[in-house]
Design a protein around this motif. Structure first.
Motif, short mmCIF file in Angstrom:
data_model
loop_
_atom_site.label_atom_id
_atom_site.label_comp_id
_atom_site.label_asym_id
_atom_site.label_seq_id
_atom_site.Cartn_x
_atom_site.Cartn_y
_atom_site.Cartn_z
N THR A 1 -1.63 1.29 8.62
CA THR A 1 -2.70 1.23 7.72
C THR A 1 -2.89 2.70 7.38
O THR A 1 -3.34 3.05 6.19
CB THR A 1 -4.08 1.04 8.74
OG1 THR A 1 -4.07 -0.30 9.08
CG2 THR A 1 -5.33 1.44 8.06
N ARG B 1 -0.91 3.18 4.00
CA ARG B 1 -1.72 2.50 3.08
C ARG B 1 -2.50 3.64 2.32
O ARG B 1 -3.08 3.65 1.20
CB ARG B 1 -2.05 1.25 3.44
CG ARG B 1 -0.95 0.25 3.57
CD ARG B 1 -1.61 -1.09 3.89
NE ARG B 1 -2.32 -1.57 2.76
CZ ARG B 1 -1.79 -2.26 1.75
NH1 ARG B 1 -0.40 -2.49 1.64
NH2 ARG B 1 -2.41 -2.85 0.80
N ALA C 1 -0.97 6.30 0.56
CA ALA C 1 -0.55 5.86 -0.70
C ALA C 1 -1.80 5.33 -1.78
O ALA C 1 -1.24 4.84 -2.80
CB ALA C 1 0.52 4.82 -0.51
N LEU D 1 -3.68 3.00 -1.52
CA LEU D 1 -3.73 1.62 -1.56
C LEU D 1 -5.14 0.96 -1.17
O LEU D 1 -5.25 -0.38 -1.72
CB LEU D 1 -2.35 0.91 -0.93
CG LEU D 1 -1.16 1.25 -1.70
CD1 LEU D 1 -0.21 0.64 -0.70
CD2 LEU D 1 -0.88 0.90 -3.07
N GLU D 2 -5.74 1.73 -0.37
CA GLU D 2 -7.19 1.20 0.22
C GLU D 2 -7.99 2.48 0.28
O GLU D 2 -7.19 3.55 0.61
CB GLU D 2 -6.81 0.49 1.52
CG GLU D 2 -5.94 -0.72 1.51
CD GLU D 2 -6.08 -1.39 2.86
OE1 GLU D 2 -7.00 -1.26 3.54
OE2 GLU D 2 -4.82 -2.03 3.13
N GLU E 1 -9.11 3.15 -11.85
CA GLU E 1 -7.92 2.75 -11.75
C GLU E 1 -6.82 3.51 -12.47
O GLU E 1 -5.53 3.68 -11.93
CB GLU E 1 -7.88 1.44 -12.07
CG GLU E 1 -8.29 0.25 -11.08
CD GLU E 1 -7.65 0.45 -9.91
OE1 GLU E 1 -6.29 0.67 -9.69
OE2 GLU E 1 -8.19 0.33 -8.54
N ARG F 1 -0.93 8.28 -7.90
CA ARG F 1 0.41 7.31 -7.11
C ARG F 1 1.50 7.77 -7.62
O ARG F 1 2.71 7.47 -7.05
CB ARG F 1 0.03 5.77 -7.34
CG ARG F 1 -1.03 5.42 -6.25
CD ARG F 1 -1.49 3.99 -6.55
NE ARG F 1 -2.60 3.34 -6.01
CZ ARG F 1 -3.38 2.71 -6.69
NH1 ARG F 1 -3.15 2.31 -7.78
NH2 ARG F 1 -4.56 2.45 -6.12
N MET G 1 6.56 4.38 -1.92
CA MET G 1 6.34 3.85 -0.76
C MET G 1 7.31 2.70 -0.68
O MET G 1 7.62 1.99 -1.82
CB MET G 1 5.10 3.41 -0.52
CG MET G 1 4.66 2.79 0.75
SD MET G 1 3.00 2.72 1.18
CE MET G 1 2.95 1.85 2.88
N PHE H 1 7.98 -0.82 1.59
CA PHE H 1 7.28 -1.62 2.50
C PHE H 1 8.39 -2.57 3.51
O PHE H 1 9.64 -2.32 3.19
CB PHE H 1 6.58 -2.81 1.92
CG PHE H 1 5.40 -2.09 1.09
CD1 PHE H 1 4.30 -1.72 1.34
CD2 PHE H 1 5.87 -1.46 -0.24
CE1 PHE H 1 3.47 -1.00 0.51
CE2 PHE H 1 4.88 -0.85 -1.03
CZ PHE H 1 3.59 -0.69 -0.66
N ASN I 1 9.81 -6.82 -1.80
CA ASN I 1 8.85 -7.19 -3.02
C ASN I 1 9.65 -6.94 -4.09
O ASN I 1 9.08 -6.40 -5.04
CB ASN I 1 7.72 -6.18 -2.76
CG ASN I 1 6.66 -6.21 -1.61
OD1 ASN I 1 6.55 -7.55 -1.41
ND2 ASN I 1 6.24 -5.33 -0.79
#
Length: 238
Positions: free
Chosen positions: A44, A47, A50, A52-53, A80, A87, A92, A94, A98
């Protein structure tokens, strides 16, 4: 000089208080490893850095720029488009690779350049070929993900993140989905990155990597930093 500054960061998912006032600093060129049991908030935290949240409380700065802020209702909001620009400086990798299954390795890497930076297709392919060569995949560039081992797919994912020349690389347990015999080839790429001076934050269960490569180590549990310091101290004399 700190590249990353995380100050009193909190994060909730519904009623679950995942991060409970986390503080973290990462110097330019530093490799910081984050250890801890599952559910401690490590992924978390990555993220949030990064972008992302959103965070629920605290601040996050990267390279002196306030990326996230939430203090007494004062929330820093970005469009956005602004988030996409910020970003770009953060790569990043993961647990899951992906990769797009219908694209070859070189096309997966080149896509980041053509879509994010508007690079021409041929130039993107040339740059991507060099990047794949740097992670030891010069002979697998035209292979599709289904034709690559897990370790090779993760190296493609690393190349894809690196091709945008980020200031900061975040790794979220990049070897956890790999068979044991494939872990070494990914860790070797990460060690070479560290030697090149890349600033890295690595969530990992690989104790040998943390002890050998990390400049500093953070141990998290239950949403807080329990201990931080030199890897030999934290691992050898906690």
């Amino acid at each position: 000089m700190n590249l990353v500054e995380v100050t009193n960061v909190h994060k909730h998912y519904g009623q679950n208080h995942i991060l409970k006032g986390v503080n973290l600093e990462v110097k330019v060129g530093e490799v910081k490893a984050i250890l801890g049991p599952s559910g401690s908030g490590k992924s978390t935290l990555l993220r949030l850095i990064a972008l992302l949240e959103p965070i629920d409380q605290g601040t996050i700065k990267v390279d002196g720029r306030m990326l996230a802020k939430r203090l007494e209702g004062d929330r820093l909001s970005h469009s956005e488009k602004e988030l996409a620009v910020m970003r770009r400086g953060i790569g990043m990798v993961f647990q899951k690779f992906n990769l797009f299954p219908h694209l070859s390795a070189i096309e997966n890497v080149a896509l980041a350049l053509t879509t994010v930076q508007g690079t021409s297709r041929q130039e993107a392919l040339d740059i991507s070929a060099e990047m794949l060569k740097s992670v030891g995949l010069s002979e697998r560039m035209k292979f599709f993900p289904s034709e690559l081992s897990g370790g090779q797919q993760q190296r493609v994912a690393i190349a894809r993140a690196l091709v945008l020349k980020p200031q900061l690389m975040l790794f979220d347990e990049p070897t956890s989905a790999l068979d044991p015999e494939l872990v070494g080839e990914v860790l070797d790429v990460m060690k070479e990155l560290a030697r090149s001076g890349m600033t890295m934050v690595v969530v990992t269960h690989e104790m040998g990597f943390a002890r050998e490569v990390a400049d500093s180590l953070v141990f998290m549990d239950n949403g807080v930093v329990v201990e931080a310091g030199d890897p030999s101290d934290v691992l050898g004399n906690p």
